[in-house]
Design a protein around this motif. Structure first.
Motif, PDB file in Angstrom:
ATOM      1  N   THR A   9       3.518 -32.326  29.889  1.00 48.69           N
ATOM      2  CA  THR A   9       2.696 -31.546  28.957  1.00 48.69           C
ATOM      3  C   THR A   9       2.898 -31.935  27.497  1.00 48.69           C
ATOM      4  OG1 THR A   9       4.397 -29.812  28.859  1.00 48.69           O
ATOM      5  CG2 THR A   9       2.652 -29.564  30.519  1.00 48.69           C
ATOM      6  N   TYR A  10       3.699 -32.955  27.235  1.00 49.53           N
ATOM      7  CA  TYR A  10       3.944 -33.361  25.853  1.00 49.53           C
ATOM      8  C   TYR A  10       4.469 -34.790  25.828  1.00 49.53           C
ATOM      9  CZ  TYR A  10       8.862 -32.326  26.907  1.00 49.53           C
ATOM     10  OH  TYR A  10      10.111 -32.305  27.461  1.00 49.53           O
ATOM     11  N   LYS A  33       5.086 -34.017  20.497  1.00 49.03           N
ATOM     12  CA  LYS A  33       3.649 -33.795  20.339  1.00 49.03           C
ATOM     13  C   LYS A  33       3.090 -33.152  21.596  1.00 49.03           C
ATOM     14  CE  LYS A  33      -0.738 -36.042  19.192  1.00 49.03           C
ATOM     15  NZ  LYS A  33      -1.429 -37.325  18.882  1.00 49.03           N
ATOM     16  N   ARG A  34       2.556 -31.955  21.422  1.00 49.21           N
ATOM     17  CA  ARG A  34       1.847 -31.248  22.480  1.00 49.21           C
ATOM     18  C   ARG A  34       0.383 -31.116  22.073  1.00 49.21           C
ATOM     19  NH1 ARG A  34       5.322 -28.600  26.038  1.00 49.21           N
ATOM     20  NH2 ARG A  34       7.483 -28.336  25.315  1.00 49.21           N
TER      21      ARG A  34
END
Length: 326
Positions: A9-10, A33-34
């Motif tokens: 998810t990131y 970073k998401r």
């Protein structure tokens, strides 16, 4: 520039700065970073080179300083918070840190004065006498400069079990009272700061709590190491050196080293070396003179641990603690 590491998810963008200490090859911090935003875990050292590495990594992630939403700190040491003031000059964002970090980041005068008095008394009682003069001078300078160097942005206190930007917070003190780990339970990864480092032992550092009491640094460090071993994480992203992928093995090694140190200290005490400063000098030899605060902290922490375990007792003689085998 390090390659980006894709998670479910990131994305992790490691920022690797050459080390500024002889025993540490690198200083690591991490851009996360998401889809919903970008945060920084730790903030390196205060240098132009380190700032340039951060800006280059932001470009690699398709972002700039204006996109940062927060800074998450594993602990308050200078090689983990160095760029915070520079970042805040460009963007006023919150800092997330353990409650024990807050007076250390704010450079709270009352706390700093208490801490100075704590170490002056500690070194006297441990037989160190005036050996701490150099450290005291630096601490006094920090107090004088506090108004201009304090971190002034919003500091959001976080602790055990909190969730922040998709990570679960786990308290892992010992190296510092405010050490925390950011755990990604889904991806089986964790950002652990300086709790466990590949290729280098981590000192459990004596420091007072906010109430002035001496914290049991070695006991805390042992518990924190055991907690890391129990996570089942595939990889630990650390504050220095390469990521840790053999956590259980490394934890066993570090605990074994601490046990061996305890045995050596028991031998010294049994031979009649009973004052902590003299124990430190006998154990570390020349380092007692060149790195007095660090090695004294290491020995005091282990002596505290041995006392907790019931293996030694102490008596006060002429204002100095003497330790004896139980």
């Amino acid at each position: 520039m390090a390659e980006a590491i894709r998670q479910q998810t990131y994305t992790i963008y490691p920022i690797i700065q050459p080390g500024i200490y002889p025993t540490l090859k690198t200083i690591n911090f991490y851009l996360i970073k998401r889809p919903e935003g970008i945060v920084l875990i730790d903030a390196g050292v205060d240098s132009d080179d380190c700032m340039e590495r951060l800006e280059d990594t932001l470009k690699q992630a398709g972002a700039d300083l204006g996109d940062l939403e927060a800074i998450l700190l594993t602990h308050h040491h200078e090689d983990h918070v160095g760029l915070v003031p520079r970042i805040l000059e460009n963007r006023d964002i919150p800092v997330y840190a353990h409650r024990e970090a807050v007076p250390r980041l704010r450079l709270d005068r009352e706390f700093l004065e208490m801490r100075l008095a704590f170490f002056k008394q500690l070194y006297i009682e441990m037989g160190g006498g005036g050996r701490g003069a150099g450290r005291f001078a630096k601490m006094e300078q920090t107090i004088r400069d506090a108004a201009q160097n304090a971190i002034r942005t919003e500091i959001i206190e976080i602790g055990e079990g909190d969730r922040v930007f998709g990570f679960e917070v786990m308290e892992t003190p010992g190296h510092s009272p405010d050490c925390i780990t950011f755990l990604d339970t889904d991806g089986r990864t964790a950002f652990t700061g300086d709790v466990l480092i590949e290729g280098s032992s981590v000192n459990a550092i004596i420091d007072p709590a906010m109430n002035g009491s001496r914290l049991p640094s070695v006991s805390q460090q042992r518990r924190s190491l055991e907690r890391l071993a129990g996570l089942g994480a595939d990889v630990l992203y650390t504050g220095h050196h390469e990521p840790v992928r053999n956590t259980d093995e490394l934890v066993r090694d570090r605990l074994s080293r601490m046990d061996r140190k305890c045995e050596k200290l028991l031998g010294l005490i049994g031979s009649g070396v009973t004052v902590p400063a003299r124990i430190t000098e006998a154990y570390y030899k020349d380092l007692y003179r060149t790195q007095f605060p660090l090695v004294m902290s290491e020995i005091i922490g282990h002596i505290d641990y041995l006392e907790e375990q019931g293996k030694i007792t102490k008596t006060m003689e002429d204002g100095v603690w003497n330790y004896h085998l139980s």
